[in-house]
Structure formats: structure tokens, C-alpha cells
Write a protein that holds these residues in place. Sequence first.
Motif, PDB file in Angstrom:
ATOM      1  N   THR A 187      25.798  26.749  14.296  1.00  0.00           N
ATOM      2  CA  THR A 187      27.009  27.218  14.964  1.00  0.00           C
ATOM      3  C   THR A 187      26.878  28.707  15.264  1.00  0.00           C
ATOM      4  O   THR A 187      26.080  29.410  14.637  1.00  0.00           O
ATOM      5  CB  THR A 187      28.257  26.997  14.084  1.00  0.00           C
ATOM      6  N   ALA A 188      27.672  29.177  16.193  1.00  0.00           N
ATOM      7  CA  ALA A 188      27.663  30.603  16.535  1.00  0.00           C
ATOM      8  C   ALA A 188      28.065  31.440  15.325  1.00  0.00           C
ATOM      9  O   ALA A 188      27.491  32.506  15.086  1.00  0.00           O
ATOM     10  CB  ALA A 188      28.610  30.867  17.702  1.00  0.00           C
ATOM     11  N   GLU A 189      29.008  30.953  14.535  1.00  0.00           N
ATOM     12  CA  GLU A 189      29.453  31.679  13.355  1.00  0.00           C
ATOM     13  C   GLU A 189      28.334  31.802  12.315  1.00  0.00           C
ATOM     14  O   GLU A 189      28.157  32.851  11.697  1.00  0.00           O
ATOM     15  CB  GLU A 189      30.670  30.990  12.724  1.00  0.00           C
ATOM     16  N   GLU A 190      27.588  30.723  12.109  1.00  0.00           N
ATOM     17  CA  GLU A 190      26.480  30.758  11.155  1.00  0.00           C
ATOM     18  C   GLU A 190      25.421  31.770  11.573  1.00  0.00           C
ATOM     19  O   GLU A 190      24.912  32.530  10.748  1.00  0.00           O
ATOM     20  CB  GLU A 190      25.845  29.369  11.021  1.00  0.00           C
ATOM     21  N   THR A 216      25.803  34.393  13.612  1.00  0.00           N
ATOM     22  CA  THR A 216      26.351  35.744  13.552  1.00  0.00           C
ATOM     23  C   THR A 216      26.351  36.257  12.114  1.00  0.00           C
ATOM     24  O   THR A 216      25.956  37.395  11.848  1.00  0.00           O
ATOM     25  CB  THR A 216      27.778  35.779  14.129  1.00  0.00           C
ATOM     26  N   THR A 217      26.760  35.411  11.179  1.00  0.00           N
ATOM     27  CA  THR A 217      26.771  35.780   9.762  1.00  0.00           C
ATOM     28  C   THR A 217      25.364  36.089   9.279  1.00  0.00           C
ATOM     29  O   THR A 217      25.141  37.075   8.563  1.00  0.00           O
ATOM     30  CB  THR A 217      27.386  34.651   8.921  1.00  0.00           C
ATOM     31  N   GLN A 245      24.252  39.522  10.663  1.00  0.00           N
ATOM     32  CA  GLN A 245      24.949  40.630  10.000  1.00  0.00           C
ATOM     33  C   GLN A 245      24.467  40.828   8.574  1.00  0.00           C
ATOM     34  O   GLN A 245      24.340  41.954   8.103  1.00  0.00           O
ATOM     35  CB  GLN A 245      26.459  40.383  10.030  1.00  0.00           C
ATOM     36  N   CYS A 252      23.960  39.906  16.809  1.00  0.00           N
ATOM     37  CA  CYS A 252      23.804  38.635  17.489  1.00  0.00           C
ATOM     38  C   CYS A 252      24.235  38.791  18.945  1.00  0.00           C
ATOM     39  O   CYS A 252      25.304  39.309  19.227  1.00  0.00           O
ATOM     40  CB  CYS A 252      24.682  37.611  16.767  1.00  0.00           C
ATOM     41  N   ARG A 288      24.516  36.671  22.762  1.00  0.00           N
ATOM     42  CA  ARG A 288      24.614  35.294  23.237  1.00  0.00           C
ATOM     43  C   ARG A 288      24.767  35.268  24.755  1.00  0.00           C
ATOM     44  O   ARG A 288      25.489  36.068  25.337  1.00  0.00           O
ATOM     45  CB  ARG A 288      25.821  34.637  22.574  1.00  0.00           C
ATOM     46  N   SER A 335      25.547  21.606   4.368  1.00  0.00           N
ATOM     47  CA  SER A 335      26.165  20.864   5.474  1.00  0.00           C
ATOM     48  C   SER A 335      26.006  19.358   5.375  1.00  0.00           C
ATOM     49  O   SER A 335      26.611  18.622   6.125  1.00  0.00           O
ATOM     50  CB  SER A 335      25.587  21.356   6.810  1.00  0.00           C
TER      51      SER A 335
END
Length: 98
Positions: free
Chosen positions: A26-29, A31-32, A35, A41, A43, A90
Amino acid sequence: MSLQLSKRRECGGIWVVDVDLGRSPTAEELTTLAQRYGGRCRRFQQLVWLDLPSGRITASLRLSRLTIRLRDKTLEAAIIAELQQLVERSVPADAVDL
């Protein structure tokens, strides 16, 4: 479920690691992850670049494969270990491999 890793040599003698997560990140994974290791990140549509101090990770939000191009092998190992934990978290507890 575990990661599938493969190493290959690119032009210029650079070794890269392809990591198959078994699912799309995912985009959140992503990005984390960037960081956490001092990067950022970027995109463009479904393509994602994690620019880190010692190199880059490229990924797609539609494919399960990431490509790691880092000069720091210690950092590379730490990121692979974190990706393994991400995959393990997951998978549902009652999932069974057939």
C-alpha cells in the motif's frame, strides 16, 4: 508466507534485489518504510520511488514486486527483514498454505 528474493546484475555491475511480497504494497506502507529509514516517497500514478540516503527502492501499487538498489548492505538487510514482518502481519491467522 515468506518473501521471495532474487538477485540480479544490472548494467554497470550494480547488483539489485527483487523482492516478491506475495501481494501489492500500500502507499501508506511504502511511505512509512521510506520515512523510517530517512528517505522520502515519490509517486506517479501506480509507480512509487523510495529515495533513501544510500539508494532507491522502486515499487508499484499494483504489483507484488519491489526492486531494491542500495549501496548499504546492512540497511538492505534491515529493510528486507521489515518487509518480511510486514508480510507476516498481513496474513490472517487462520490462513493455510495448500
